[in-house]
Design a protein around this motif. Structure first.
Motif, mmCIF file in Angstrom:
data_model
loop_
_atom_site.group_PDB
_atom_site.id
_atom_site.type_symbol
_atom_site.label_atom_id
_atom_site.label_comp_id
_atom_site.label_asym_id
_atom_site.label_seq_id
_atom_site.Cartn_x
_atom_site.Cartn_y
_atom_site.Cartn_z
ATOM 1 N N TYR A 118 6.189 -1.466 1.172
ATOM 2 C CA TYR A 118 5.444 -2.417 1.988
ATOM 3 C C TYR A 118 4.574 -3.267 1.066
ATOM 4 C CZ TYR A 118 6.669 0.170 6.237
ATOM 5 O OH TYR A 118 7.346 0.768 7.269
ATOM 6 N N ALA A 119 4.421 -4.520 1.444
ATOM 7 C CA ALA A 119 3.557 -5.405 0.670
ATOM 8 C C ALA A 119 2.097 -5.012 0.857
ATOM 9 C CB ALA A 119 3.774 -6.859 1.100
ATOM 10 N N GLN A 465 -5.163 5.107 8.320
ATOM 11 C CA GLN A 465 -5.889 4.347 9.343
ATOM 12 C C GLN A 465 -6.777 3.285 8.716
ATOM 13 O OE1 GLN A 465 -7.841 7.567 11.460
ATOM 14 N NE2 GLN A 465 -6.463 7.367 13.214
ATOM 15 N N THR A 466 -7.426 3.621 7.628
ATOM 16 C CA THR A 466 -8.323 2.659 6.994
ATOM 17 C C THR A 466 -7.583 1.526 6.311
ATOM 18 O OG1 THR A 466 -8.370 3.997 4.954
ATOM 19 C CG2 THR A 466 -10.047 4.446 6.615
ATOM 20 N N ALA A 467 -6.296 1.700 6.009
ATOM 21 C CA ALA A 467 -5.514 0.661 5.326
ATOM 22 C C ALA A 467 -4.563 -0.064 6.259
ATOM 23 C CB ALA A 467 -4.722 1.279 4.168
ATOM 24 N N GLN A 468 -4.554 0.278 7.521
ATOM 25 C CA GLN A 468 -3.569 -0.281 8.445
ATOM 26 C C GLN A 468 -3.696 -1.796 8.570
ATOM 27 O OE1 GLN A 468 -3.747 1.436 12.331
ATOM 28 N NE2 GLN A 468 -1.857 0.490 13.040
ATOM 29 N N ASP A 469 -4.900 -2.316 8.591
ATOM 30 C CA ASP A 469 -5.093 -3.749 8.740
ATOM 31 C C ASP A 469 -4.847 -4.511 7.446
ATOM 32 O OD1 ASP A 469 -5.756 -3.305 11.337
ATOM 33 O OD2 ASP A 469 -7.918 -3.277 10.986
ATOM 34 N N LEU A 470 -4.733 -3.823 6.339
ATOM 35 C CA LEU A 470 -4.574 -4.484 5.042
ATOM 36 C C LEU A 470 -3.132 -4.547 4.571
ATOM 37 C CD1 LEU A 470 -7.635 -2.835 3.252
ATOM 38 C CD2 LEU A 470 -7.555 -5.007 4.482
ATOM 39 N N VAL A 471 -2.311 -3.587 4.988
ATOM 40 C CA VAL A 471 -0.905 -3.559 4.574
ATOM 41 C C VAL A 471 -0.124 -4.592 5.390
ATOM 42 C CG1 VAL A 471 1.156 -2.129 4.371
ATOM 43 C CG2 VAL A 471 -1.086 -1.150 3.921
ATOM 44 N N GLU A 472 0.780 -5.290 4.725
ATOM 45 C CA GLU A 472 1.626 -6.274 5.406
ATOM 46 C C GLU A 472 2.886 -5.564 5.902
ATOM 47 O OE1 GLU A 472 2.312 -9.721 3.077
ATOM 48 O OE2 GLU A 472 0.263 -9.781 2.298
#
Length: 759
Positions: A118-119, A465-472
Motif C-alpha cells: 500500500y502507498a 487504527q492510528t494509520a488508517q487515515d494516512l495510508v492510501e
C-alpha cells in the motif's frame, strides 16, 4: 560462427500459446521481483503466467524451501515457463509481488490490478512513524499505548528531545527508589538464611555494614529526598494540580543539581555504592512506588539501570541499534550524525529491562498479520509465530548486542555461549508450539491463549487504527507485515516494531516450515477468499473488520475555504458612480499624496490614453458611447471663482464671474471629458434614471481662457485624473447642445457634429 538458436518443440510452443491465451483472457498475468520461489510456484499451479520485470531477479536463498519437480517428458519445466513468459512480455500485469513498495507505483494501478503493498504504509512500518502515530490512539480507542508500546521519542524534534531528557531523569528517580526497596529486601532474605550454609552471605552483610560507615565510599541520603520530591511533583502534574498556577514557577531541581544527582545515581546503581541511612527511607520509597504503579504501566519493566535503546528511524534488521544507560552519551551520539538528527530519524525507546526469559536467555516473537483492505479496515492474524533467541545469557551489566538484540541477522555473527542451556535451540529459533510446551512445564500454558494472543492482536489493531487515515488504500491490493513483540514477566506482549516485507528466508528448521506456509496462505486469502468467502484461508484468521465508512476526500491537515466572489450589478455600479463625489470636488489639501501622483502619471501619458480609447471606439462603438456617457456626472458649483480655479488647475486671473459655465477640450488626443453641473430642480427633459441616472438636468458649457503648466511636473496637470490638460494656451470650448446628442451617444449614433470642435 553464427550461434545456433535453441530448437523449440512445436508441440510445446502450441501448448504454451494455449496456456497463455487462457491466462490472458482470465487476467492471470503476474510479476514477481525478489527471492520468492514459493509465490511463483503457487501462482504457476493456479494457471498464472509470469511476465518478467525488467529488473534482474535476486538469487534465491541458500536454504532451499521448495523442491524442484521434473517434467513428464524429461524436459525442464522452467523452460516452459520461460517460453510462456516471453509470450506475455507485452501483456498487462494484474498481480505484483515485490520486496519494496517503491518498485511499483501504487497510485497508477487500475482497479483490477493488485500488488502486495500500500502507498504511504511507512506511517507505521518505520520506527519514527509508529512512535508518532500511537500517540494519537486516544482519538480512535480508549486504550493507553503505554500499556503495550514502550515509551518512545524522536531526538531530532526539539520538544521531544526535552521530553526524553525529563523522562530519563524521572526514570532515574523511580529506579533509585526501586533500588532502595529491593536492596533492603535482599538484605532481609539473606538474614533469614541458614548461617551454617550461607556463611559467605553473612560475611557479605557484615562487609556491607562496614562500607556503610565509610563516608568516602557511600552517597548521602539527599539523593533519595530528591527522587521522592521529583516523583511527587510528577504525580501532582498528572492530577492537574498545577493547572491554576498562573505565575511561572522555577524548576524544583536546577540543571546543576540534576547533573549531581545523575552522577550519584550512576555511582549507586551502576557501580554498587551505598547510600548512607537508606533504611530510613524504605517505607516512604515503597509507598511512592505503589502510587506510581497506578499511573505508570511500564514501571515493572523499567528496571534499575535506566537502559534506553537508540535506533536509526528508517533501518531494519537491527542495523545501527545500540543500548545505552548514560544521558550524556545518548545525546552525544545523536549530535554526531546531523543528517539523521535534522530529519528526525533518531528514535530512542525505553528498553524492557525485565523481560520474560527462557533458560536465562532473552527472546522476541515474530508475528505475521495481513491487511486486505483499509476501508473497512480488515486484518488477518496468522495462527503461528516463532521465537528468536540471543546467543548469550541475559544480563543488564553489559550492553552488548549479542545479549540484547535478538534479530537473526545480528545473532548469526556470534557463537553461542559456553554456558548456554542445553534446552535452547542451536539455530536460535523456536516455534510457538515449542514455546507453549515450555509454558506448560512452567504451569502457565493457559496464559498463551488468555494473555499473549489477545494482547498481540489488540496491539496490531491499535497500531493500524492510528494509520488508517494516512495510508492510501487500493481495493484490490494487500500487504503482509511482520510484528516484533517481547513478553514481560507477566506474559504481557510489548510491541517493538512493525516490518513491511518481512523476511521469508528459510534460515532455520522453523522458518523453513513456516515461511512457505504463510506465503501460500496469503494467496489463499487474497485470491480465493475474495471471490468465495467460504474458501479455505489456511493459518490466517480474520480478527478485525471495521464497519465501512464513507470517507470524504482528504487533502491534509490544512483547512481551505472555497467560494465565488460577489460581483456588484451594473445598475449598482452606475448608481454608485453617479452618487459619489468626483475628485475635483474635494479640496486639494484633502487629497492624498498617492492620488496626486496617480493623477500626475495619468496626465503625462495623454497619447497612450487616446490610443486605447480610439481602439475601443473602433472595436465596440456602442460600448464606447456608453462609457463616455457614464463618465458624465453632475458637478456642484457653489464655491468662489478662485477656489474653483485652483481645483481645476487654472490661473486665478482667468476666471470669470461666479456661475459662468466653461468647457475645455484636450488639444492633442481628441479625448472628451465632460463636466456636468448639478442638475436643476426642474429638468427640461426627463431621462430614465434607471438606466442613466447621472444624465438628468441641463448640460453646461465650460470655457477656459488660459492653462498654466504645473510647476512640480513641468506639464499641465490637474489634481483630478479626469482633467487631462495639454501644454497650450489656446482656448477650448465644450459644445454640448441638446439632450438629443446625449441620447444619440447612448444608441451609438455618433456623428461628426457630436465630436469636439476647436473654437
Amino acid at each position: 560462427l553464427v550461434p545456433s538458436l535453441p530448437v523449440i518443440n512445436p508441440d510445446r510452443l502450441k501448448t504454451a500459446k494455449a496456456l497463455v491465451d487462457k491466462a490472458v483472457k482470465l487476467r492471470k498475468v503476474f510479476s514477481v521481483q525478489g527471492p520468492y520461489p514459493v509465490i511463483r510456484a503457487a501462482l504457476w499451479a493456479r494457471g498464472w503466467v509470469e511476465r518478467r520485470l525488467p529488473h534482474p531477479v535476486q538469487k534465491t536463498p541458500t536454504y532451499s524451501c521448495v523442491e524442484e519437480e521434473d517434467g513428464n517428458d524429461g524436459e525442464n519445466v522452467d523452460d516452459m515457463y520461460d517460453l510462456m513468459s516471453r509470450l506475455v512480455r507485452n501483456e498487462t500485469t494484474y498481480f505484483y509481488w515485490t520486496t519494496r513498495r517503491d518498485n511499483i507505483d501504487c497510485r497508477s494501478l487500475r482497479h483490477d490490478q493488485m500488488t502486495n503493498h500500500y502507498a504511504n504504509a511507512g506511517t507505521f512500518t518505520t520506527k519514527v512513524g509508529l512512535c508518532v502515530n500511537l500517540r494519537n490512539l486516544q482519538w480512535f480507542d480508549t486504550a493507553d499505548p503505554d500499556t503495550f508500546f514502550p515509551r518512545c521519542y524522536r531526538l531530532g524534534a526539539e520538544d521531544e528531545k526535552h521530553a526524553f531528557i525529563e523522562d530519563f531523569r524521572r526514570t532515574a528517580c523511580t529506579s533509585l527508589l526501586q533500588y532502595v526497596v529491593e536492596t533492603k529486601i535482599k538484605m532481609l532474605v539473606m538474614q533469614s538464611l541458614d548461617k551454617r550454609e550461607y556463611n559467605g552471605a553473612i560475611l557479605s552483610l557484615s562487609l556491607s555494614a562496614e562500607l556503610d560507615n565509610k563516608e568516602h565510599r557511600s552517597v548521602g541520603p539527599e539523593i533519595i529526598n530528591t527522587a521522592l520530591h521529583v516523583c511527587q511533583e510528577f504525580l501532582s502534574v498528572l492530577k492537574h494540580s498545577d493547572i491554576d498556577v498562573t505565575a511561572e514557577i522555577p524548576p524544583s531541581v536546577e540543571e546543576a543539581q540534576w547533573a549531581e544527582f545523575l552522577k550519584h545515581y550512576y555511582m549507586v546503581v551502576h557501580k554498587g555504592k551505598l547510600i548512607r541511612g537508606s533504611s530510613v527511607f524504605v517505607e516512604r520509597c515503597q509507598d511512592m512506588l505503589t502510587r506510581l504503579q497506578a499511573v505508570c504501566p511500564q514501571l515493572d519493566t523499567d528496571g534499575l539501570k535506566n537502559i534506553w535503546i537508540i535506533k536509526p528511524g528508517a533501518k531494519s534488521r537491527g542495523r545501527g541499534i545500540m543500548c545505552m544507560n548514560h544521558l550524556d552519551e545518548i545525546l552525544a551520539l545523536v549530535d554526531t550524525d546531523r543528517a539523521l538528527t535534522k530529519e528526525s530519524k533518531w528514535v530512542v525507546q525505553k528498553y524492557l529491562e525485565r523481560p520474560l526469559l527462557v533458560h536465562c536467555t532473552k527472546f522476541d516473537l515474530r508475528q505475521w498479520f495481513l491487511v486486505t483492505d483499509w476501508n473497512p479496515l480488515t486484518i488477518w492474524f496468522y495462527k503461528e509465530c516463532y521465537l528468536r533467541f540471543s546467543t548469550q545469557p541475559y544480563s543488564t551489566k553489559t550492553l552488548d548486542s549479542s545479549v540484547h538484540l535478538c534479530n537473526n541477522s545480528i545473532q548469526k555473527h556470534f557463537q553461542p555461549s559456553r554456558n548456554r542451556h542445553p534446552g535452547l535451540p542451536e539455530d536460535n529459533m523456536w516455534s510457538c508450539s515449542q514455546f507453549r510446551s515450555f509454558l506448560q512445564r512452567e504451569g502457565r500454558e493457559t496464559e498463551w491463549e488468555s494473555v499473549v494472543i489477545p494482547g498481540m492482536q489488540q496491539a496490531v489493531v491499535h497500531a493500524l487504527q492510528t494509520a488508517q487515515d494516512l495510508v492510501e488504500p487500493h481495493k484490490a491490493s494487500f500487504e503482509l507485515y511482520g510484528a516484533d513483540f517481547m513478553l514481560g514477566r507477566d506474559l504481557r506482549p510489548w510491541l517493538l516494531e512493525i516490518n513491511a516485507s518481512p523476511t521469508m528466508a528459510c534460515s532455520s528448521i522453523v522458518t523453513a516450515r513456516l515461511c512457505p506456509a504463510v506465503q501460500v496462505d496469503t494467496l489463499r486469502v487474497v485470491l480465493d477468499w475474495r471471490t468465495d468467502p467460504s474458501a479455505y484461508t489456511g493459518g490466517f484468521k480474520l480478527i478485525y473488520k471495521q464497519a465501512a465508512v464513507e470517507v470524504p476526500q482528504y487533502f491534509g491537515v490544512n483547512l481551505l475555504v472555497e467560494g465565488a466572489p460577489i460581483k456588484r450589478s451594473r445598475h449598482y455600479r452606475q448608481s454608485f458612480i453617479s452618487n459619489s463625489p468626483l475628485p475635483h470636488q474635494v479640496h486639494p489639501e484633502k487629497l492624498s499624496q498617492s492620488q496626486v501622483k496617480k493623477s500626475q502619471m495619468t496626465s503625462t501619458c495623454p497619447k497612450r490614453e487616446h490610443d486605447r480609447k480610439a481602439e475601443r471606439q473602433n472595436t465596440c462603438p456602442v460600448r464606447k458611447s456608453c462609457r463616455s456617457v457614464a463618465c458624465e456626472q453632475p458637478v456642484s458649483v457653489h464655491t468662489e471663482p478662485q477656489k474653483k480655479a485652483q481645483r481645476l488647475g487654472l490661473h486665478p486671473a482667468c476666471c470669470t464671474s461666479e456661475g459662468k459655465q466653461q468647457s475645455i477640450r484636450h488639444h492633442a488626443s481628441h479625448t472628451s471629458k465632460s463636466f456636468l453641473s448639478q442638475r436643476s430642480s426642474e429638468p427640461r427633459h426627463k431621462i430614465s434614471s434607471r438606466v442613466f441616472p447621472s444624465l438628468q438636468g441641463p448640460l453646461p458649457t465650460l470655457e477656459v481662457f488660459q492653462l498654466q503648466p504645473n510647476i512640480v511636473t513641468g506639464t499641465n496637470v490637474c489634481h483630478n485624473s479626469a482633467f487631462l490638460s495639454h501644454p497650450t494656451t489656446h482656448k477650448h470650448q465644450l459644445c454640448l447642445n441638446s439632450q438629443r446628442q446625449v441620447k444619440a451617444r447612448h444608441k451609438g449614433e455618433l456623428t461628426e457634429e457630436h465630436k469636439y470642435k476647436r473654437c
